[in-house]
Design an enzyme around this catalytic site. Sequence first.
Site, short mmCIF file in Angstrom:
data_model
loop_
_atom_site.label_atom_id
_atom_site.label_comp_id
_atom_site.label_asym_id
_atom_site.label_seq_id
_atom_site.Cartn_x
_atom_site.Cartn_y
_atom_site.Cartn_z
N PRO A 2 25.26 40.62 -47.03
CA PRO A 2 23.86 40.77 -46.60
C PRO A 2 23.31 39.45 -46.06
O PRO A 2 23.58 38.40 -46.62
CB PRO A 2 23.14 41.17 -47.89
CG PRO A 2 24.20 41.54 -48.87
CD PRO A 2 25.45 40.83 -48.46
N GLU A 3 22.53 39.55 -44.98
CA GLU A 3 21.93 38.35 -44.39
C GLU A 3 20.42 38.37 -44.68
O GLU A 3 19.92 39.27 -45.36
CB GLU A 3 22.26 38.30 -42.90
CG GLU A 3 23.78 38.32 -42.71
CD GLU A 3 24.27 38.10 -41.29
OE1 GLU A 3 23.57 37.46 -40.49
OE2 GLU A 3 25.40 38.56 -41.00
N LYS A 51 19.33 33.96 -48.35
CA LYS A 51 20.05 35.10 -48.92
C LYS A 51 19.75 35.27 -50.41
O LYS A 51 20.51 35.92 -51.12
CB LYS A 51 21.55 34.92 -48.70
CG LYS A 51 21.94 34.85 -47.22
CD LYS A 51 23.43 34.66 -47.11
CE LYS A 51 23.87 34.56 -45.65
NZ LYS A 51 25.32 34.37 -45.58
N ARG A 247 35.30 33.11 -42.24
CA ARG A 247 34.40 34.22 -41.91
C ARG A 247 34.61 34.56 -40.45
O ARG A 247 34.70 33.67 -39.61
CB ARG A 247 32.93 33.80 -42.13
CG ARG A 247 32.63 33.20 -43.51
CD ARG A 247 32.70 34.23 -44.62
NE ARG A 247 31.87 35.37 -44.30
CZ ARG A 247 30.54 35.39 -44.38
NH1 ARG A 247 29.89 34.33 -44.80
NH2 ARG A 247 29.85 36.45 -44.05
#
Length: 266
Positions: A2-3, A51, A247
Site C-alpha cells: 500500500p502507498e 505509509k 522492488r
Amino acid sequence: MPEGDVLRLTATRLDTALRGSILVRTEFRWAELGAVSLMGREVAEVAAYGKNLLIRTTDGWTVHAHLRMEGRWFVARTGTPQAAGRSPFVRAVLASERWTALGEHLGMLNVVRTRDENRLLGHLGPDVLAPAFDAASAALRLRDASEGPHVSLAEALLDQKRVAGIGTIYAAESLFARRMDPWRLVGACDASELTALLLTARSRMERVVAHGLGALDARVHGRLGRPCVRCRTAIAVRQARRPPYERPIFFCPRCQAPQAGISRSE
Ligand SMILES: [Zn+2]
C-alpha cells in the site's frame, strides 16, 4: 504494498468510524503490547503520514501501524461476527459501541505517547500528500538526503527517508508521465525537474484519494510486455535496490530512454 493514497483512504474510513468515540475494546496481538489497553479512552482522530497510520486519543496516546506488504484495516459493525476478529491474521482491534476497526497482516504496531510520535516518524521525509507539502524543498531532500545523490531516481522516490508515501506504482507512473529515465542518477537532475516529478506523483495520488482506487489509471505499472500507450514499445521492468529489498519499476524503454552524457545507475 500500500502507498500513501491507500493509507489516506484507510485513515479517512477509520476516522469516520471512530473519531469522537470511546473505545470499549482494544486488543494488540503483538508481543510487546500484550498487556496494553486503551479502553475507556476517546479517539481524537485517525491520520496518515506516508505509509504510516496513526490513531490518536484525546488524552495523548497514539497507536501507530505500518502495513508493510500485505497489511490492511477494515471496519465492521461491533457485535457482528466480522468484528470478533477471530482470524489469526488480525493483530489489532479497536472498537467503539458502534464500530470495530481491525488491522490484519500489520508489519509494525506501536502504542506511544502522541508527543513521542517523532521517535517513530522523525527519520521520514515530508509526506507527499500533506496539505502543506512544499515540493521545492522536498526536491532538494529527494536529491541529497539519506545516501546522497548517487542513487537512481527510482530508488530515491522509493526511499521513505527522502519523501514519504511513494511506492512502486507512483514512482513508475510519475517517471513515465514526466518521460524520465528511472535509472538516471537523482544527482544528475536539476531541482525544477525533481519538483515537477514530485508534484506529478502527488496529483496522481490526490486523484485516487478523492475518487477511489478506480481512478488509478496505471500506464506502465504491471504492464510488462504490453505496448506503451504513447509509442507502442513493449513496457519493460527492472529492479530498483538490491536483494533482498529489490522492488520492480515498470517503464517504457523508448519514452524514458537514457539521454547521452547523463549519469545513470547500470
Ligand atoms: Zn513509450
